[in-house]
Design a protein around this motif. Structure first.
Motif, PDB file in Angstrom:
ATOM      1  N   VAL A 138     -23.583 -25.927  -5.597  1.00  0.00           N
ATOM      2  CA  VAL A 138     -23.535 -27.379  -5.774  1.00  0.00           C
ATOM      3  C   VAL A 138     -23.365 -28.059  -4.423  1.00  0.00           C
ATOM      4  N   LEU A 139     -24.293 -28.970  -4.083  1.00  0.00           N
ATOM      5  CA  LEU A 139     -24.165 -29.783  -2.875  1.00  0.00           C
ATOM      6  C   LEU A 139     -23.419 -31.048  -3.280  1.00  0.00           C
ATOM      7  N   GLU A 140     -22.225 -31.263  -2.746  1.00  0.00           N
ATOM      8  CA  GLU A 140     -21.375 -32.353  -3.244  1.00  0.00           C
ATOM      9  C   GLU A 140     -20.494 -32.974  -2.165  1.00  0.00           C
ATOM     10  N   HIS A 141     -20.166 -34.271  -2.424  1.00  0.00           N
ATOM     11  CA  HIS A 141     -19.172 -34.992  -1.631  1.00  0.00           C
ATOM     12  C   HIS A 141     -17.928 -35.293  -2.465  1.00  0.00           C
ATOM     13  N   ASN A 142     -18.065 -35.213  -3.791  1.00  0.00           N
ATOM     14  CA  ASN A 142     -16.970 -35.602  -4.682  1.00  0.00           C
ATOM     15  C   ASN A 142     -15.798 -34.630  -4.543  1.00  0.00           C
ATOM     16  N   LEU A 143     -14.630 -35.161  -4.192  1.00  0.00           N
ATOM     17  CA  LEU A 143     -13.473 -34.310  -3.898  1.00  0.00           C
ATOM     18  C   LEU A 143     -12.935 -33.595  -5.133  1.00  0.00           C
ATOM     19  N   THR A 144     -13.098 -34.206  -6.311  1.00  0.00           N
ATOM     20  CA  THR A 144     -12.650 -33.548  -7.539  1.00  0.00           C
ATOM     21  C   THR A 144     -13.440 -32.268  -7.773  1.00  0.00           C
ATOM     22  N   ASP A 176     -28.017 -30.631  -6.784  1.00  0.00           N
ATOM     23  CA  ASP A 176     -27.908 -31.533  -5.645  1.00  0.00           C
ATOM     24  C   ASP A 176     -27.186 -32.805  -6.081  1.00  0.00           C
ATOM     25  N   GLU A 177     -25.928 -32.920  -5.693  1.00  0.00           N
ATOM     26  CA  GLU A 177     -25.067 -34.062  -6.032  1.00  0.00           C
ATOM     27  C   GLU A 177     -25.092 -34.417  -7.522  1.00  0.00           C
ATOM     28  N   PRO A 178     -24.678 -33.511  -8.375  1.00  0.00           N
ATOM     29  CA  PRO A 178     -24.680 -33.805  -9.812  1.00  0.00           C
ATOM     30  C   PRO A 178     -23.694 -34.897 -10.210  1.00  0.00           C
TER      31      PRO A 178
END
Length: 752
Positions: A697-703, A667-669
């Motif tokens: 993976v729960l993510e907002h990071n575009l990379t 969750d948002e590593p």
């Protein structure tokens, strides 16, 4: 307003006699690697001194009630304003605390309905679920009731004499059991499954009666009460902690069927404005509530409406339009809590205040960050200074002034490596500049997956009748704006179908000055045993929590002096000089180093020095998590948020019980990670994939999103406006989607 805030000679933690200037009336971003010293400069130095000096103005009695801030190790700070710290700590609160009460929006609604609600039922307090006149009688204004799981409480295949009641003090030999076996109501050898409905109701639900045929062992003055009422009144309502786990086993919480979770009674629900009651209003998403209030045309409540809309639109502007004001504050995430705190300052008349935000990008999609930027500008334009500690490229672009600390982390950080604007930052050669200037790529591979985990037609909260497939042995990223349903889909529905999943979440680890990397990894005993073996001394001699502790500071390394209302002062121990150990422990050497000197090694240095297999495995996991620069003896309470997150991942990977686990949910590593650190996280994820793990993976990071094997994008917005699977497939296909905020921002990211 024209003078800068000057920090001269800051030396806390890893700061190296730092001198820095913060221009007032600007948005300032403090950037740098995780562990570089950002938080030490901003929170432990700047904020701590401001709060400490402010608290000194109160009476000694009041100061005892306020948080105590130690004087930072700094030569001086000039032109320091009063600071307001808006952190990631959850709001929490009791069961009666809601988004509406904490923001005072519910107070405004109560006033509105008391003025123009029809029929008129009384003044504003009657609309309160904390008022006996307004609260739902069944749940007493909580909105939920506790329901007993009879199958967990009663073993129907047993009789009372065989211990059918599965709860402490009611079981065979328990003192409460005699209230039932000696009542004369039951055949004590009869299986509960053979009871008639009347007998079962008498056993469970009787609210109070006097047994006529009770035995002599039944207390003469006692009243017979059913098992359910007995547990509720003697244990549940008294808040007994002794039976917490047993209560969790036999009780589950459900929405109150009388008020449908709205907390208020039928009288309050009968009073309406344009066909809607206050109970209807608390269940509307904020966006919907705004539309409802804008439809009210009544000059008598113009001021009330204006204030309500102002507060609600502030919530909307920080990306919380998906919440409803009936939401319990205890269920809010750290990011949601921080944004609610933000809204409280938007309408403040204060000026020349120093607002400090701790990673405001956490939990936010790039689409959500646009509204956050407007908030910072509004606060700045009122004549305030805004300081943001953050890694996010979009946050850094918002800055009027950027300060980067580095060049690296830990002992190799703590210096100011850049001060200036965004354009000049890009021309510099810092790690942040390199990360911002690197070419962005997307995973164009379209791997043909052999097997999938599937969810078919699943529903919970705002996710309604959705189906997805997640490829096995692949990296799947679940994206979408805040509140779009990512956690509901994966951490709720997927885990329910696959309880064997291992979840890496944002919950904090226990941090203490008494614990370090080696103790947390569970391998310090191996090192201490080595010193014990070569010296024939007790292993406790090599613990600063045991026989090896310095007699003066008791193994802390420092002495804290309580100067009452003047606050605490901490000084390095004059006997051990911060080494924490006594002379006897420090006199024993292994390969030329005593125990203190070993603990001063970094993880990378320790890997070369310590030839103990279990320790080497643990240290290698830290290197995989890009923590090789941290000292082995570093106290956990000095680790940054990003370092803590990576330490948790490394520790779980060492857990022998997880060797056969196939599904890892993260969750948002990226929380707390600088863009330059993301490549190490991706490398770690790829290593896990290569050994057969399925990664979600729960993510907002575009990379991270751009390097996924498979993407599930939720949306289109949050709350009732989200919950749909907008896209599932390969990253290179997501950028073609026009109905997805993630797709739009991913295209922009690649164009840059």
């Amino acid at each position: 307003m024209t003078d800068d805030i000057l920090i001269e000679g800051a030396k806390n933690n890893n700061l190296k006699n730092v001198h820095v200037s913060l221009p007032k009336g600007k948005i300032i971003v403090v950037a740098g690697l995780s562990g570089s010293g950002k938080s030490t400069l901003v929170f432990d130095t700047l904020a701590a001194e401001s709060q400490r000096l402010l608290n000194e103005n109160y009476s000694s009695y009041i100061q005892q009630l306020l948080p105590h801030y130690e004087a930072p190790n700094v030569d001086r700070i000039i032109n320091l304003p009063v600071s307001i710290i808006i952190d990631q700590k959850k709001i929490g609160g009791n069961v009666r605390s809601t988004v509406g009460t904490i923001t005072e929006i519910y107070t405004g609604l109560r006033l509105l309905f008391s003025r123009i609600g029809e029929p008129f039922i009384g003044y504003s307090m009657i609309y309160s679920f904390n008022n006996p006149q307004g609260m739902c009688k069944r749940c007493e204004g909580i909105g939920e009731i506790n329901e007993f799981d009879i199958d967990a409480l009663i073993d129907f295949d047993k009789s009372l004499n065989e211990g059918a009641i599965q709860f402490p003090t009611f079981q065979l030999g328990g003192w409460r059991l005699t209230r039932y076996t000696e009542s004369g109501y039951f055949d004590n050898d009869k299986k509960i499954k053979d009871y008639s409905n009347d007998e079962l109701n008498k056993l469970l639900y009787d609210e109070g009666s006097k047994p006529k045929n009770a035995s002599a062992k039944f207390p003469k003055t006692a009243t017979y009460v059913g098992v359910i009422d007995r547990i509720r009144k003697t244990i549940l309502e008294k808040g007994s902690k002794n039976y917490r786990l047993d209560l969790e086993r036999v009780i589950h919480t459900i929405e109150c069927p009388s008020c449908k979770g709205t907390r208020v009674n039928e009288i309050v629900r009968s009073s309406k404005i344009n066909g809607k009651s206050i109970a209807d209003c608390v269940q509307m998403p904020i966006e919907e509530l705004i539309d409802f209030l804008k439809g009210i045309q009544n000059s008598n409540v113009k001021i009330v409406l204006s204030d309500l809309l102002n507060r609600l639109e502030s919530m909307l502007s920080v990306g919380l339009g998906y919440l409803n004001i009936g939401r319990k504050t205890s269920t809010l995430s750290g990011g949601e809590s921080q944004r609610i705190k933000m809204t409280k300052h938007l309408n403040s008349a204060l000026s020349d205040v120093l607002y400090i935000f701790d990673e405001p990008s956490v939990g936010l999609h790039p689409e959500d960050l646009k509204g956050i930027g407007d908030i910072f500008k509004r606060i700045r334009d009122k004549g305030n200074t805004v300081v943001l500690v953050d890694h996010d490229p979009d946050i850094i672009k918002m800055a009027d002034h950027i300060i980067e600390i580095g060049p690296f982390a830990g002992s190799k950080g703590g210096d100011i490596v850049f001060e200036g604007n965004y354009k000049d930052l890009l021309k510099s050669n810092t790690l942040t500049a390199k990360a911002l200037m690197r070419p962005y790529t997307i995973n164009k591979a379209k791997q043909q997956f052999q097997e999938y985990y599937r969810l078919e037609n699943v529903s919970a909260f705002n996710v309604k009748h959705q189906s997805v497939k997640i490829p096995k042995n692949a990296l799947t990223v679940v994206s979408g704006v805040a509140g779009s349903g990512k956690s509901t889909l994966i951490r709720n529905l997927f885990v329910k179908h696959h309880p064997e999943s291992v979840v890496f979440d944002q919950s904090p680890i226990h941090k203490s000055n008494r614990s370090n990397l080696l103790t947390y990894l569970g391998v310090f005993d191996k090192v201490r045993q080595k010193y014990s073996n070569i010296s024939d001394e007790d292993v406790s001699l090599f613990s600063f929590n045991g026989k090896g502790a310095c007699p003066e500071c008791k193994g802390k390394g420092y002495i804290k002096y309580d100067l009452a209302y003047m606050g605490d002062v901490t000084q390095e121990c004059e006997i051990c000089h911060g080494k924490r150990y006594n002379d006897e422990a420090l006199s024993i050497y292994w390969k030329g180093r005593n125990i203190f000197e070993l603990l001063q090694l970094t993880v990378v240095e320790g890997l070369k020095f310590i030839d103990i297999p279990d320790v080497q495995v643990a240290l290698n996991s830290l290197i995989d998590a890009n923590l090789g620069y941290i000292k082995l003896g570093q106290s956990l309470d000095t680790l940054s948020g990003g370092e803590t997150q990576r330490l948790k991942i490394a520790t779980k990977l060492l857990d022998v019980h997880l060797e056969n686990a196939e599904i890892f949910i993260l969750d948002e590593p990226s929380t707390g990670l600088h863009e330059a650190d993301i490549k190490y996280l991706l490398s770690l994820l790829n290593k896990l994939k290569k050994i057969g793990k399925t990664l979600i993976v729960l993510e907002h990071n575009l990379t991270i999103i751009s390097q996924a094997d498979w993407i599930i994008d939720m949306g289109p917005k949050g709350g009732n406006y989200g919950g749909k699977v907008l896209f599932e497939g390969y990253p290179s296909d997501l950028i073609k989607q026009n109905n997805s905020f993630t797709g739009t921002h991913l295209r922009k990211y690649l164009d840059e």
